[in-house]
Design an enzyme around this catalytic site. Structure first.
Site, PDB file in Angstrom:
ATOM      1  N   ASP A  45       2.063 -11.974   0.155  1.00  0.00           N
ATOM      2  CA  ASP A  45       1.579 -13.276   0.617  1.00  0.00           C
ATOM      3  C   ASP A  45       0.643 -13.894  -0.430  1.00  0.00           C
ATOM      4  O   ASP A  45       0.163 -15.019  -0.258  1.00  0.00           O
ATOM      5  CB  ASP A  45       0.921 -13.185   2.003  1.00  0.00           C
ATOM      6  N   GLU A 181      -6.624  -1.574  -2.237  1.00  0.00           N
ATOM      7  CA  GLU A 181      -7.008  -2.661  -3.150  1.00  0.00           C
ATOM      8  C   GLU A 181      -8.518  -2.660  -3.347  1.00  0.00           C
ATOM      9  O   GLU A 181      -9.282  -2.641  -2.372  1.00  0.00           O
ATOM     10  CB  GLU A 181      -6.539  -4.013  -2.586  1.00  0.00           C
TER      11      GLU A 181
HETATM   12  O1  KIV Z   1       0.148 -10.200  -1.721  1.00  0.00           O
HETATM   13  C1  KIV Z   1       0.054  -9.404  -2.669  1.00  0.00           C
HETATM   14  O2  KIV Z   1       0.460  -9.675  -3.812  1.00  0.00           O
HETATM   15  C2  KIV Z   1      -0.570  -8.105  -2.415  1.00  0.00           C
HETATM   16  C3  KIV Z   1      -0.935  -7.274  -3.595  1.00  0.00           C
HETATM   17  C4  KIV Z   1      -2.097  -7.848  -4.317  1.00  0.00           C
HETATM   18  C5  KIV Z   1      -1.184  -5.860  -3.227  1.00  0.00           C
HETATM   19  O3  KIV Z   1      -0.782  -7.763  -1.275  1.00  0.00           O
HETATM   20 NA    NA Z   2      -0.638  -9.428   0.246  1.00  0.00          NA
END
Ligand code: KIV
Ligand code: NA
Length: 264
Positions: A45, A181
């Site tokens: 997202d 994260e």
């Molecule tokens: O939405 C995304 O790209 C993510 C990553 C940063 C892990 O959730």
């Molecule tokens: Na994400």
């Protein structure tokens, strides 16, 4: 690439071999990322920020996630496709089932949800119904307003202990993958050792089972200052394909991330 399954990823963890994860949001980049040998494509997202220019992931809708997931699956050459459930699309178990079904029918192989032990019930219900899950812990961007910014998580002993407990609880509930994260490297290593399922890290040091980055960040395309955990793989590459291969290779060899990309 041979078709990547959850079995492939567990076998990597068991063998101590790292695997690579990268975001993509369209067929063309999904093709390139898959051809570069990246095991998992994340339809994140983050597309709210990267593609739409929003200042958070909160405005992203289910309809948009399903659209981009379908685009990615058309270009994919055998990687596993993981799709994010967007903000408030998994607030209740009923909503979660309905929305996860939409992403799976768009072609996802696994769905990702942000949160802790409160997700256990939904994770179990999804697992029983044949939908694998990845639970995103640590800095969960959909909760940025609650967290008070994009900050490293698990710095104090209580929140670190909580993160390890959540990870174990969610594995027991049936989660197939975890994603950490912005977590101190030592804590990420503890979580990775505490569970048998593979753990993917971003800003979580070098000891997780896998690494993920946002595609546009690692291609040096994102405007403004990059987060500490980003490395621009275009800097030493003469093509996008070369940069993607360099990323996959660096993750598998363990040369990315370095201490400069991590939090202590
Ligand atoms: O939405 C995304 O790209 C993510 C990553 C940063 C892990 O959730
Ligand atoms: Na994400």
């Amino acid at each position: 690439m041979n078709k990547v399954t959850l079995h492939t990823l567990s076998a990597c963890k068991k063998a101590g071999e790292k695997f690579a994860v990268l975001t993509a949001y369209d067929a063309c980049f999904a093709h390139a990322v898959s051809e570069a040998g990246v095991e998992v494509i994340l339809v994140g997202d983050s597309l709210g920020m990267v593609l739409q220019g929003q200042d958070s992931t909160l405005p992203v809708t289910m309809e948009e996630m399903a659209y981009h997931t379908a685009c990615v699956t058309r270009g994919n050459q055998g990687s596993m496709v993981m799709a994010d459930l967007p903000f408030m699309s998994y607030a209740t178990p009923e909503q979660t089932m309905e929305n996860a079904a939409q992403l799976m029918q768009a072609g996802a192989h696994i769905v990702k949800l942000e949160g802790g032990a409160w997700l256990a019930e939904s994770v179990t219900l999804l697992s029983e119904r044949g939908v694998p899950t990845c639970v995103h812990l640590g800095l969960t961007p959909q909760a940025v307003n609650k967290l008070g910014g994009y900050k490293v998580q698990g710095r104090d002993r209580d929140s670190a202990k909580q993160m390890i407990e959540d990870a174990v609880r969610l594995e027991q509930a049936g989660a197939s993958l975890l994603l950490l994260e912005c977590v101190p490297s030592l804590l990420a290593e503890e979580v990775t050792q505490a569970v048998d399922i593979p753990v993917i890290g971003i800003g979580a040091g070098a000891q997780t089972d896998a690494q993920v980055l946002v595609l546009h960040d690692m291609l040096g395309l994102t405007p403004g200052r990059s987060p500490k955990f980003v490395k621009n793989f275009m800097a030493d590459a003469s093509s996008v394909q070369e940069a993607l291969v360099a990323y996959a290779t660096a993750v598998k060899e363990g040369s990315f991330p370095q201490a400069e990309h991590s939090f202590e």
